[in-house]
Design a protein around this motif. Structure first.
Motif, PDB file in Angstrom:
ATOM      1  N   LYS A  79       0.862  -1.193   0.000  1.00  0.00           N
ATOM      2  CA  LYS A  79       0.000   0.000   0.000  1.00  0.00           C
ATOM      3  C   LYS A  79       0.893   1.237   0.000  1.00  0.00           C
ATOM      4  CE  LYS A  79      -4.163  -1.673   2.321  1.00  0.00           C
ATOM      5  NZ  LYS A  79      -3.843  -3.041   2.753  1.00  0.00           N
ATOM      6  N   LEU A  80       0.544   2.198  -0.851  1.00  0.00           N
ATOM      7  CA  LEU A  80       1.331   3.427  -0.960  1.00  0.00           C
ATOM      8  C   LEU A  80       0.411   4.633  -0.899  1.00  0.00           C
ATOM      9  CD1 LEU A  80       2.454   1.442  -3.725  1.00  0.00           C
ATOM     10  CD2 LEU A  80       4.384   2.735  -2.882  1.00  0.00           C
ATOM     11  N   ILE A  81       0.967   5.770  -0.480  1.00  0.00           N
ATOM     12  CA  ILE A  81       0.212   7.019  -0.569  1.00  0.00           C
ATOM     13  C   ILE A  81       1.024   8.009  -1.393  1.00  0.00           C
ATOM     14  CG2 ILE A  81       1.084   7.875   1.677  1.00  0.00           C
ATOM     15  CD1 ILE A  81      -1.731   9.230   1.953  1.00  0.00           C
ATOM     16  N   GLU A  88      -4.341   6.957  -2.339  1.00  0.00           N
ATOM     17  CA  GLU A  88      -3.756   5.708  -1.846  1.00  0.00           C
ATOM     18  C   GLU A  88      -3.911   4.658  -2.936  1.00  0.00           C
ATOM     19  OE1 GLU A  88      -4.605   4.218   2.026  1.00  0.00           O
ATOM     20  OE2 GLU A  88      -4.575   6.226   2.933  1.00  0.00           O
ATOM     21  N   ARG A 106       6.068   9.251  -3.234  1.00  0.00           N
ATOM     22  CA  ARG A 106       5.081   8.474  -2.467  1.00  0.00           C
ATOM     23  C   ARG A 106       5.719   7.942  -1.202  1.00  0.00           C
ATOM     24  NH1 ARG A 106       5.710   4.050  -7.286  1.00  0.00           N
ATOM     25  NH2 ARG A 106       7.823   3.452  -6.715  1.00  0.00           N
ATOM     26  N   ARG A 107       4.868   7.494  -0.301  1.00  0.00           N
ATOM     27  CA  ARG A 107       5.363   6.858   0.914  1.00  0.00           C
ATOM     28  C   ARG A 107       4.751   5.458   0.973  1.00  0.00           C
ATOM     29  NH1 ARG A 107       7.891   8.849   5.243  1.00  0.00           N
ATOM     30  NH2 ARG A 107       7.516  11.001   4.617  1.00  0.00           N
ATOM     31  N   LEU A 109       3.230   2.394   2.816  1.00  0.00           N
ATOM     32  CA  LEU A 109       2.505   2.203   4.077  1.00  0.00           C
ATOM     33  C   LEU A 109       2.607   0.758   4.567  1.00  0.00           C
ATOM     34  CD1 LEU A 109      -0.728   4.221   3.159  1.00  0.00           C
ATOM     35  CD2 LEU A 109       1.281   5.038   4.416  1.00  0.00           C
ATOM     36  N   SER A 110       2.689  -0.191   3.636  1.00  0.00           N
ATOM     37  CA  SER A 110       2.818  -1.599   4.048  1.00  0.00           C
ATOM     38  C   SER A 110       3.383  -2.409   2.888  1.00  0.00           C
ATOM     39  CB  SER A 110       1.456  -2.166   4.461  1.00  0.00           C
ATOM     40  OG  SER A 110       0.663  -2.356   3.306  1.00  0.00           O
TER      41      SER A 110
END
Lengths: 126, 221
Positions: A79-81, A88, A106-107, A109-110
């Motif tokens: 998962k990215l944002i 997302e 992007r960051r 997330l998982s």
């Protein structure tokens, strides 16, 4: 020409992870019994090759007294944002940019998960 | 029969890395209690980890100790000792990575008590995949990528490059001879890891190395 025997499978970290899996299963069950299925989840950032893990786990499970269970691998997406538009999204392929705005800023997330989720016992072993 | 199968399912829901992570927490506590700041240096074979550490050994002297992870030989530990630091060699005997248990064992053999000791650098086994999932108890994880490897490696190995605090791009003295696009590599690393800090260095010519060592030092003085 015959390629040299490099004993290459010793060089996979999936082998030590397969041992860790049997240790976790053994301590959860409190005993070693033949299993029908082992369900695991692997994220795309776990650094694990699912096929290498399958190869190693098949050998290790047999040696450790868990029979010949089928290894069922649930392969998740990361998962990215997006840091430009806040969308997302999920992906396995980090070449893919944001589906909304095309940015690669992007960051994550998982995506690092690697869990033994459950095991299924052979009939008559419950 | 289907009902029987459901009845025989046992939920486990356990992270496979949990055992490693417990040893990593022990290492972090042991080193933290002694005020030793710890680095985990990861790269492919030949990217220049030992050459970077030789420079650091000359810069920090006995303030630094090194754990060397290699499949075989004490050669790297000898290089570090010659440069002026205590070094402990872990020969993994085939394993492609260090785990926190192996580091814990090494810590038990090392002299961590000298008052001047402030920094521990762990040189992982040369590999861009396997070490990435193993927390060793470090404070800073450094990914080293050298120009001859190519600028496309970051997105090919996202499990490592998304997990590092610092990207070191090494062998920049080779820029005139290679097609490596430094800006592209940095942009792709930030796309996995927006907070990553980047140093471009040549451990061979020493370009950028003193700046890097001073940055490391700022984290513990």
């Amino acid at each position: 020409m015959v390629p040299p025997d490099l004993n290459g499978w010793l060089f996979m970290h999936e082998l030590s992870l397969a041992h860790d899996m049997t240790r976790i299963i053994g301590s959860a069950l409190g005993r070693k019994i033949p299993l029908d299925r082992v369900n695991v989840t692997i994220g795309p950032l776990s650094g694990i090759s699912p096929e290498s893990l399958r190869f190693c786990f098949t050998e290790v499970a047999k040696i450790e007294g868990f029979g010949e269970p089928e290894l069922v691998i649930n392969r998740t997406r990361a998962k990215l944002i997006c840091l430009d538009c806040d969308a997302e999204y999920e992906t396995k392929d980090f070449y893919q940019s944001c589906p909304d705005c095309g940015s690669i800023s992007r960051r994550i997330l998982s995506g690092r998960e690697f869990t033994v989720d459950s095991v299924e016992l052979e009939e008559g072993n419950d | 029969m289907c009902d029987d199968t459901v009845d025989q399912k046992v939920d486990i829901a356990t992270s496979v890395m949990s055992r490693n992570d417990r040893f990593a927490a022990d290492n972090r506590k042991l080193l933290g209690d002694k005020d030793i700041y710890t680095l985990n240096l990861i790269s492919s074979p030949g990217a220049g980890k030992t050459t970077v550490l030789e420079f650091m050994a000359r810069f920090f002297g006995p303030r630094m100790a090194v754990i060397e992870g290699d499949i075989q030989t004490r050669r790297d530990a000898e290089r570090i000792e010659k440069a002026g630091c205590q070094a402990w060699q872990i020969e993994t005997g085939g394993a492609c990575h260090l785990d926190a248990h192996a580091v814990n064992h090494a810590l038990g053999h090392m002299n961590l008590d000298p008052s001047e000791l402030e920094l521990l650098a762990i040189e992982n086994v040369g590999n861009l995949i396997c070490p990435s999932g193993y927390d060793l108890g470090e404070n800073m994880r450094i990914g080293l990528l050298s120009l001859p490897e190519g600028d496309d490696k970051i997105l090919k190995y996202p499990s490592l490059f998304s997990s590092i605090n610092v990207l070191m791009i090494n062998k920049i003295d080779l820029i005139p001879h290679l097609d490596f696009d430094v800006d592209r590599a940095i942009e792709e690393c930030r796309s996995l890891n927006p907070d990553v800090l980047v140093f471009t260095v040549s451990a061979k010519t020493a370009e950028g190395m003193e700046e890097f060592c001073k940055f490391v030092e700022l984290n513990f003085i």
